[in-house]
Motif scaffolding. Structure first.
Motif, PDB file in Angstrom:
ATOM      1  N   ARG A   1      56.278  -9.949  81.399  1.00 47.74           N
ATOM      2  CA  ARG A   1      57.275  -9.500  82.371  1.00 47.74           C
ATOM      3  C   ARG A   1      56.624  -9.373  83.746  1.00 47.74           C
ATOM      4  O   ARG A   1      55.448  -9.081  83.873  1.00 47.74           O
ATOM      5  N   TYR A   2      57.454  -9.562  84.776  1.00 43.54           N
ATOM      6  CA  TYR A   2      56.995  -9.351  86.152  1.00 43.54           C
ATOM      7  C   TYR A   2      57.012  -7.851  86.410  1.00 43.54           C
ATOM      8  O   TYR A   2      58.006  -7.175  86.130  1.00 43.54           O
TER       9      TYR A   2
ATOM     10  N   GLY B   1      61.722 -14.106  78.569  1.00 46.65           N
ATOM     11  CA  GLY B   1      60.771 -14.858  79.362  1.00 46.65           C
ATOM     12  C   GLY B   1      60.401 -14.122  80.630  1.00 46.65           C
ATOM     13  O   GLY B   1      61.152 -13.285  81.127  1.00 46.65           O
ATOM     14  N   GLY B   2      59.238 -14.441  81.140  1.00 40.29           N
ATOM     15  CA  GLY B   2      58.784 -13.870  82.409  1.00 40.29           C
ATOM     16  C   GLY B   2      59.429 -14.604  83.573  1.00 40.29           C
ATOM     17  O   GLY B   2      60.384 -15.360  83.408  1.00 40.29           O
ATOM     18  N   LEU B   3      58.905 -14.403  84.758  1.00 41.04           N
ATOM     19  CA  LEU B   3      59.482 -15.016  85.952  1.00 41.04           C
ATOM     20  C   LEU B   3      58.676 -16.203  86.460  1.00 41.04           C
ATOM     21  O   LEU B   3      58.836 -16.627  87.590  1.00 41.04           O
ATOM     22  N   THR B   4      57.816 -16.743  85.610  1.00 50.44           N
ATOM     23  CA  THR B   4      57.082 -17.946  85.964  1.00 50.44           C
ATOM     24  C   THR B   4      57.567 -19.089  85.084  1.00 50.44           C
ATOM     25  O   THR B   4      58.270 -18.878  84.106  1.00 50.44           O
ATOM     26  N   GLY B   5      57.212 -20.291  85.432  1.00 54.10           N
ATOM     27  CA  GLY B   5      57.609 -21.447  84.636  1.00 54.10           C
ATOM     28  C   GLY B   5      58.760 -22.199  85.266  1.00 54.10           C
ATOM     29  O   GLY B   5      59.466 -21.702  86.138  1.00 54.10           O
TER      30      GLY B   5
ATOM     31  N   MET C   1      64.023 -21.804  86.955  1.00 57.22           N
ATOM     32  CA  MET C   1      63.201 -21.381  88.083  1.00 57.22           C
ATOM     33  C   MET C   1      64.007 -20.729  89.207  1.00 57.22           C
ATOM     34  O   MET C   1      63.545 -19.779  89.823  1.00 57.22           O
ATOM     35  N   PHE C   2      65.232 -21.194  89.479  1.00 57.77           N
ATOM     36  CA  PHE C   2      66.002 -20.619  90.587  1.00 57.77           C
ATOM     37  C   PHE C   2      66.499 -19.204  90.277  1.00 57.77           C
ATOM     38  O   PHE C   2      66.354 -18.301  91.113  1.00 57.77           O
ATOM     39  N   PRO C   3      67.058 -18.941  89.086  1.00 57.62           N
ATOM     40  CA  PRO C   3      67.413 -17.543  88.780  1.00 57.62           C
ATOM     41  C   PRO C   3      66.193 -16.626  88.738  1.00 57.62           C
ATOM     42  O   PRO C   3      66.283 -15.461  89.134  1.00 57.62           O
ATOM     43  N   LYS C   4      65.058 -17.150  88.297  1.00 56.52           N
ATOM     44  CA  LYS C   4      63.837 -16.342  88.247  1.00 56.52           C
ATOM     45  C   LYS C   4      63.374 -15.968  89.651  1.00 56.52           C
ATOM     46  O   LYS C   4      62.991 -14.830  89.902  1.00 56.52           O
ATOM     47  N   LYS C   5      63.413 -16.934  90.577  1.00 55.14           N
ATOM     48  CA  LYS C   5      63.017 -16.649  91.964  1.00 55.14           C
ATOM     49  C   LYS C   5      63.945 -15.614  92.590  1.00 55.14           C
ATOM     50  O   LYS C   5      63.502 -14.720  93.308  1.00 55.14           O
ATOM     51  N   LYS C   6      65.238 -15.746  92.321  1.00 57.08           N
ATOM     52  CA  LYS C   6      66.225 -14.804  92.861  1.00 57.08           C
ATOM     53  C   LYS C   6      65.963 -13.396  92.318  1.00 57.08           C
ATOM     54  O   LYS C   6      65.997 -12.417  93.063  1.00 57.08           O
ATOM     55  N   LEU C   7      65.680 -13.295  91.007  1.00 59.13           N
ATOM     56  CA  LEU C   7      65.411 -11.987  90.401  1.00 59.13           C
ATOM     57  C   LEU C   7      64.155 -11.365  90.996  1.00 59.13           C
ATOM     58  O   LEU C   7      64.135 -10.172  91.312  1.00 59.13           O
ATOM     59  N   LYS C   8      63.117 -12.160  91.178  1.00 56.20           N
ATOM     60  CA  LYS C   8      61.881 -11.642  91.775  1.00 56.20           C
ATOM     61  C   LYS C   8      62.140 -11.139  93.196  1.00 56.20           C
ATOM     62  O   LYS C   8      61.661 -10.080  93.588  1.00 56.20           O
ATOM     63  N   LYS C   9      62.940 -11.876  93.951  1.00 56.00           N
ATOM     64  CA  LYS C   9      63.266 -11.458  95.312  1.00 56.00           C
ATOM     65  C   LYS C   9      64.044 -10.143  95.315  1.00 56.00           C
ATOM     66  O   LYS C   9      63.799  -9.264  96.141  1.00 56.00           O
ATOM     67  N   ILE C  10      64.981  -9.994  94.380  1.00 53.00           N
ATOM     68  CA  ILE C  10      65.767  -8.756  94.284  1.00 53.00           C
ATOM     69  C   ILE C  10      64.848  -7.567  94.000  1.00 53.00           C
ATOM     70  O   ILE C  10      64.926  -6.531  94.663  1.00 53.00           O
ATOM     71  N   VAL C  11      63.961  -7.712  93.027  1.00 50.15           N
ATOM     72  CA  VAL C  11      63.038  -6.626  92.667  1.00 50.15           C
ATOM     73  C   VAL C  11      62.076  -6.319  93.817  1.00 50.15           C
ATOM     74  O   VAL C  11      61.857  -5.150  94.150  1.00 50.15           O
TER      75      VAL C  11
END
Length: 112
Positions: free
Chosen positions: A3-4, A76-80, A84-94
């Protein structure tokens, strides 16, 4: 995948629950129990990849754990590459939420 994690050192973590709730609701997340954890979740994990944020309150810190989930791949984590686009958005939100809390904590109690 791991997890991130984004950890924010604050003097009184409980003082930020209202800000966390308002921000996550504004972003379309709902508080629900998922795999025996209370998380902020967006998406169902079947048709749309679920994006989840677990918020942990420690004595002097708030720890955000972000991860994705779908029915075929599981957690899944936020890499890979996959999703990739929903993961980047989630990382930006956090990261945005953590940065806002960090700034308010540094500005002192008057800013809260």
């Amino acid at each position: 995948m791991a997890r991130y994690v984004n950890r924010v050192e604050v003097g009184n973590p409980g003082a930020f629950t209202g800000e966390i709730t308002a921000y996550m609701q504004k972003e379309g997340f709902k508080l629900e129990i998922f795999n025996n954890e209370t998380v902020w979740k967006k998406g169902d994990g079947a048709l749309i990849m679920a994006r989840c944020v677990l918020v942990l309150f420690e004595p002097n810190a708030i720890v955000f754990n972000a991860f994705t989930y779908d029915a075929m791949l599981g957690e899944g984590g936020l890499t890979g590459f996959v999703g990739m686009f929903p993961k980047k958005k989630l990382k930006k939100i956090v990261d945005t939420l953590a940065d806002n809390i960090r700034k308010k904590a540094q500005d002192g109690p008057a800013a809260q």
